[in-house]
Design an enzyme around this catalytic site. Sequence first.
Site, PDB file in Angstrom:
ATOM      1  N   CYS A   2       0.820  -1.215   0.000  1.00  0.00           N
ATOM      2  CA  CYS A   2       0.000   0.000   0.000  1.00  0.00           C
ATOM      3  C   CYS A   2       0.854   1.265   0.000  1.00  0.00           C
ATOM      4  O   CYS A   2       1.968   1.265   0.503  1.00  0.00           O
ATOM      5  CB  CYS A   2      -0.879   0.022   1.238  1.00  0.00           C
ATOM      6  SG  CYS A   2      -1.778  -1.502   1.504  1.00  0.00           S
ATOM      7  N   ARG A  27       4.944  -0.278  -6.343  1.00  0.00           N
ATOM      8  CA  ARG A  27       4.958  -1.023  -5.088  1.00  0.00           C
ATOM      9  C   ARG A  27       3.933  -2.166  -5.094  1.00  0.00           C
ATOM     10  O   ARG A  27       3.979  -3.035  -4.234  1.00  0.00           O
ATOM     11  CB  ARG A  27       4.663  -0.087  -3.914  1.00  0.00           C
ATOM     12  CG  ARG A  27       5.631   1.080  -3.843  1.00  0.00           C
ATOM     13  CD  ARG A  27       5.306   1.972  -2.698  1.00  0.00           C
ATOM     14  NE  ARG A  27       5.529   1.281  -1.452  1.00  0.00           N
ATOM     15  CZ  ARG A  27       6.696   1.212  -0.824  1.00  0.00           C
ATOM     16  NH1 ARG A  27       7.737   1.824  -1.326  1.00  0.00           N
ATOM     17  NH2 ARG A  27       6.814   0.562   0.301  1.00  0.00           N
ATOM     18  N   TRP A  74      -3.231  -2.697  -1.324  1.00  0.00           N
ATOM     19  CA  TRP A  74      -2.901  -4.086  -1.675  1.00  0.00           C
ATOM     20  C   TRP A  74      -3.708  -4.913  -0.690  1.00  0.00           C
ATOM     21  O   TRP A  74      -3.456  -4.888   0.518  1.00  0.00           O
ATOM     22  CB  TRP A  74      -1.408  -4.300  -1.510  1.00  0.00           C
ATOM     23  CG  TRP A  74      -0.874  -5.601  -2.010  1.00  0.00           C
ATOM     24  CD1 TRP A  74      -0.503  -5.893  -3.292  1.00  0.00           C
ATOM     25  CD2 TRP A  74      -0.617  -6.784  -1.256  1.00  0.00           C
ATOM     26  NE1 TRP A  74      -0.037  -7.185  -3.366  1.00  0.00           N
ATOM     27  CE2 TRP A  74      -0.086  -7.754  -2.131  1.00  0.00           C
ATOM     28  CE3 TRP A  74      -0.772  -7.123   0.093  1.00  0.00           C
ATOM     29  CZ2 TRP A  74       0.273  -9.030  -1.712  1.00  0.00           C
ATOM     30  CZ3 TRP A  74      -0.414  -8.390   0.506  1.00  0.00           C
ATOM     31  CH2 TRP A  74       0.106  -9.331  -0.398  1.00  0.00           C
ATOM     32  N   ASN A 100      -1.891   2.010   6.026  1.00  0.00           N
ATOM     33  CA  ASN A 100      -1.074   0.850   5.640  1.00  0.00           C
ATOM     34  C   ASN A 100      -0.828   0.044   6.914  1.00  0.00           C
ATOM     35  O   ASN A 100      -0.599   0.618   7.966  1.00  0.00           O
ATOM     36  CB  ASN A 100       0.290   1.288   5.108  1.00  0.00           C
ATOM     37  CG  ASN A 100       0.191   2.042   3.806  1.00  0.00           C
ATOM     38  OD1 ASN A 100      -0.865   2.076   3.182  1.00  0.00           O
ATOM     39  ND2 ASN A 100       1.279   2.665   3.392  1.00  0.00           N
ATOM     40  N   GLY A 101      -0.823  -1.259   6.797  1.00  0.00           N
ATOM     41  CA  GLY A 101      -0.568  -2.093   7.981  1.00  0.00           C
ATOM     42  C   GLY A 101      -1.793  -2.914   8.324  1.00  0.00           C
ATOM     43  O   GLY A 101      -2.731  -3.031   7.518  1.00  0.00           O
ATOM     44  N   GLU A 481      17.774 -17.919  -7.844  1.00  0.00           N
ATOM     45  CA  GLU A 481      17.378 -16.562  -8.217  1.00  0.00           C
ATOM     46  C   GLU A 481      16.839 -16.521  -9.654  1.00  0.00           C
ATOM     47  O   GLU A 481      15.853 -15.844  -9.940  1.00  0.00           O
ATOM     48  CB  GLU A 481      18.582 -15.620  -8.018  1.00  0.00           C
ATOM     49  CG  GLU A 481      18.368 -14.173  -8.449  1.00  0.00           C
ATOM     50  CD  GLU A 481      17.237 -13.456  -7.743  1.00  0.00           C
ATOM     51  OE1 GLU A 481      16.664 -13.985  -6.775  1.00  0.00           O
ATOM     52  OE2 GLU A 481      16.895 -12.358  -8.199  1.00  0.00           O
ATOM     53  N   LYS A 485      13.112 -15.262 -10.617  1.00  0.00           N
ATOM     54  CA  LYS A 485      12.858 -14.172 -11.574  1.00  0.00           C
ATOM     55  C   LYS A 485      11.830 -14.616 -12.602  1.00  0.00           C
ATOM     56  O   LYS A 485      10.889 -13.911 -12.903  1.00  0.00           O
ATOM     57  CB  LYS A 485      14.134 -13.760 -12.319  1.00  0.00           C
ATOM     58  CG  LYS A 485      15.137 -12.925 -11.582  1.00  0.00           C
ATOM     59  CD  LYS A 485      14.705 -11.518 -11.266  1.00  0.00           C
ATOM     60  CE  LYS A 485      13.919 -11.447  -9.996  1.00  0.00           C
ATOM     61  NZ  LYS A 485      14.574 -11.345  -8.741  1.00  0.00           N
ATOM     62  N   GLU A 488       8.248 -15.068 -11.068  1.00  0.00           N
ATOM     63  CA  GLU A 488       7.640 -13.803 -10.640  1.00  0.00           C
ATOM     64  C   GLU A 488       6.991 -13.045 -11.795  1.00  0.00           C
ATOM     65  O   GLU A 488       5.917 -12.492 -11.637  1.00  0.00           O
ATOM     66  CB  GLU A 488       8.715 -12.858 -10.088  1.00  0.00           C
ATOM     67  CG  GLU A 488       9.132 -13.097  -8.686  1.00  0.00           C
ATOM     68  CD  GLU A 488      10.015 -11.972  -8.176  1.00  0.00           C
ATOM     69  OE1 GLU A 488      11.124 -11.798  -8.709  1.00  0.00           O
ATOM     70  OE2 GLU A 488       9.589 -11.271  -7.255  1.00  0.00           O
ATOM     71  N   HIS A 504      17.932 -36.864  -7.509  1.00  0.00           N
ATOM     72  CA  HIS A 504      17.189 -37.341  -6.338  1.00  0.00           C
ATOM     73  C   HIS A 504      15.701 -36.990  -6.440  1.00  0.00           C
ATOM     74  O   HIS A 504      15.003 -36.959  -5.429  1.00  0.00           O
ATOM     75  CB  HIS A 504      17.801 -36.761  -5.061  1.00  0.00           C
ATOM     76  CG  HIS A 504      19.226 -37.173  -4.876  1.00  0.00           C
ATOM     77  ND1 HIS A 504      19.596 -38.446  -4.504  1.00  0.00           N
ATOM     78  CD2 HIS A 504      20.389 -36.492  -5.074  1.00  0.00           C
ATOM     79  CE1 HIS A 504      20.916 -38.527  -4.448  1.00  0.00           C
ATOM     80  NE2 HIS A 504      21.423 -37.351  -4.803  1.00  0.00           N
ATOM     81  N   LYS A 603       6.245  -4.538  -4.111  1.00  0.00           N
ATOM     82  CA  LYS A 603       7.682  -4.250  -4.082  1.00  0.00           C
ATOM     83  C   LYS A 603       8.237  -4.385  -2.673  1.00  0.00           C
ATOM     84  O   LYS A 603       9.326  -4.892  -2.476  1.00  0.00           O
ATOM     85  CB  LYS A 603       7.946  -2.842  -4.624  1.00  0.00           C
ATOM     86  CG  LYS A 603       9.424  -2.473  -4.720  1.00  0.00           C
ATOM     87  CD  LYS A 603      10.152  -3.355  -5.713  1.00  0.00           C
ATOM     88  CE  LYS A 603      11.650  -3.133  -5.703  1.00  0.00           C
ATOM     89  NZ  LYS A 603      12.374  -4.249  -6.334  1.00  0.00           N
TER      90      LYS A 603
HETATM   91  C1  AGP Z   1      12.455 -10.076  -5.653  1.00  0.00           C
HETATM   92  O1  AGP Z   1      12.395 -10.121  -7.033  1.00  0.00           O
HETATM   93  C2  AGP Z   1      11.199 -10.132  -4.973  1.00  0.00           C
HETATM   94  N1  AGP Z   1      10.229  -9.269  -5.489  1.00  0.00           N
HETATM   95  C3  AGP Z   1      11.158 -10.395  -3.485  1.00  0.00           C
HETATM   96  O2  AGP Z   1      11.508 -11.730  -3.334  1.00  0.00           O
HETATM   97  C4  AGP Z   1      12.050  -9.533  -2.556  1.00  0.00           C
HETATM   98  O3  AGP Z   1      13.399  -9.806  -2.780  1.00  0.00           O
HETATM   99  C5  AGP Z   1      11.671  -9.819  -1.093  1.00  0.00           C
HETATM  100  O4  AGP Z   1      10.335  -9.454  -0.882  1.00  0.00           O
HETATM  101  C6  AGP Z   1      12.576  -9.093  -0.105  1.00  0.00           C
HETATM  102  O5  AGP Z   1      12.502  -7.711  -0.255  1.00  0.00           O
HETATM  103  P1  AGP Z   1      13.566  -6.761   0.401  1.00  0.00           P
HETATM  104  O6  AGP Z   1      14.889  -7.060  -0.211  1.00  0.00           O
HETATM  105  O7  AGP Z   1      13.090  -5.380   0.080  1.00  0.00           O
HETATM  106  O8  AGP Z   1      13.586  -7.029   1.871  1.00  0.00           O
END
Ligand code: AGP
Length: 608
Positions: A2, A27, A74, A100-101, A481, A485, A488, A504, A603
């Site tokens: 949010c 975000r 959100w 927010n929260g 990673e 990517k 996501e 395995h 984000k």
């Molecule tokens: C990364 O592509 C992600 N969107 C997500 O995994 C992110 O790395 C994670 O939420 C941690 O965020 P931060 O590094 O801002 O703590």
Amino acid sequence: MCGIIGYIGPKDAVPYLIEGLRRMEYRGYDSAGVAVWTDDALEVRRAAGKIAKLEAALVASPLSGTVGIGHTRWATHGPPTERNAHPHLSADGTIAVVHNGIIENSTALKAALQDLGYEFRSDTDTEVIAHLVQELFDGSLEEAVINALRKIEGTYGLAVVSSKDRDKIVAARKGSPLLIGVGEGETFLASDPSAILAHTRQVVYLNDGDVAVIERDKYKVIDIDAMPQPRTVDRINWDLAAIERGGYAHFMLKEIFEQPTTIENTMRGRLILEDGTAKLGGINLSHEQLLNIDNIIITACGTSWHSALIGEMMIEELARIPVEVEYASEFRYKNPIVTERTLCIVMSQSGETADTLAAMREAKRRGARTLGLVNVVGSTIAREDDGGVYLHAGPEIGVASTKAFTSQVVALALFTLKLARKRELSVARGREFAQALAALPGQIKTVLDTASVIEAIAEEFKRASNFLYLGRGFNFPAALEGALKLKEISYIHAEGYPAAEMKHGPIALIDEMMPVVFIAPHDAVFDKVVSNVQEVKARNGKTIVITSRDEPSLKGLVDYEIRIPETADMLMPILASVPLQLLAYYIAVKRGSNVDQPRNLAKSVTVE
Ligand code: AGP
């Protein structure tokens, strides 16, 4: 997640609110709204979906006024509908709230308010705040908000306006970031500096427990007992260009291509080539403290957790200190063994991830020293850690982290170098590692020059339903990673595995429909990885191999090759992650995904 924006000044608030909300779109959100004092009443416009829908609602039913608040939501409590979008109005329409929260005792508060006759119009926890402030209002908005906060449990960044105490916005922070933007004769409120950067660089970051009363040309920060809280005015030192796309089709692509520069910025003034070490001013660890570290815990989430895995291997290899990497969400609920000689490294791009912040607080509570490796300057983790290393990668707008990841690994490498040289690493080995680090920006440029090769591979595989990413040693986290990517932003199911683990279980998935990405540079485990490539080829899997040399042993096993330069084994995942980012990017674009704002993602994840 949010976003909150507020404006009070001589001009019409609505364009500022909409612009601020747009700047925070990255975000992640699923509905939006604004509330403005229009001289007649407090009026609200809201819409489910993107900000364009809110703008359409404002065209259909315009608003104008000099005091306003806005929000991108959100969804947590209740689906992303117009009725659940913020701002929420009190029953009598005199109070508007954005939040927010999460209000943890909202059910009990709601029941108590219902007993008093309040009718609820949304499924949100936030609506209780609006009614509670109405109930407690006795002429002063800040007093009503403070009295409401006394009854609220949970986390909040909130902004409240009232038609009965009109020329102010009252804001409060506990666990969810907020800052005041100090303009010329106008004042802003935002949860993210990018929302107000076009209008002012002077900001006051609020701390947990702060209540701010914001007026057109002044503001004050107090605590819940109305005691003044002196807060400094900081300057945002990045440019608007950093949060604009600058000719690139997407922020993610821009950020991938920025990596030669961002990595350079992470190292600038820190790498000391002659002594084979690094200078890190902010770590606040004396020579003795560095020598006395018994063990290190690195805690993080998501991509930051992947960088932590590489850090673990680098520190153990060069500094010979035992390291454990913990998911922040798990660490905080375990009973970890932490002593005063434990260093807890906290990795976070945003510096606001709720689980990571909570893990850091838990480590502190148990007596560990904390070191934050954070990108966002002034973020909560950066302000609460005992020492820190800023990544200096600049604002990362694409939800899928790219440049922050490579800068995290570089920052971990710098810290490793410093720590290792204090302990047992020789000057000669230190220099070698430092030189390899210094060469990275140029080498990343070389990798970026192969973008068209990667785009062509993406064309071949854009319809795949599954992907496997395999790597060993330092490149196992790079495999994780790469898979993250891809899933996501393209929504293709992808798994990262240590290459040898494939037999395995995951080997059962291999057939002619399964693309397998190998990270197989010429490093200490190269021959082992070649055997794993053979295992995939023997089952007709499609191999995409990232490698660093013309290797005879790979002949006939590689369907698609991506070439990267050679570097120290420990730094290979930095070079390997760039083609993985590009592969995910091009596949996602070809599938028509919204690359910068993938579905369901935010984000910065500020809820548990
Ligand atoms: C990364 O592509 C992600 N969107 C997500 O995994 C992110 O790395 C994670 O939420 C941690 O965020 P931060 O590094 O801002 O703590």
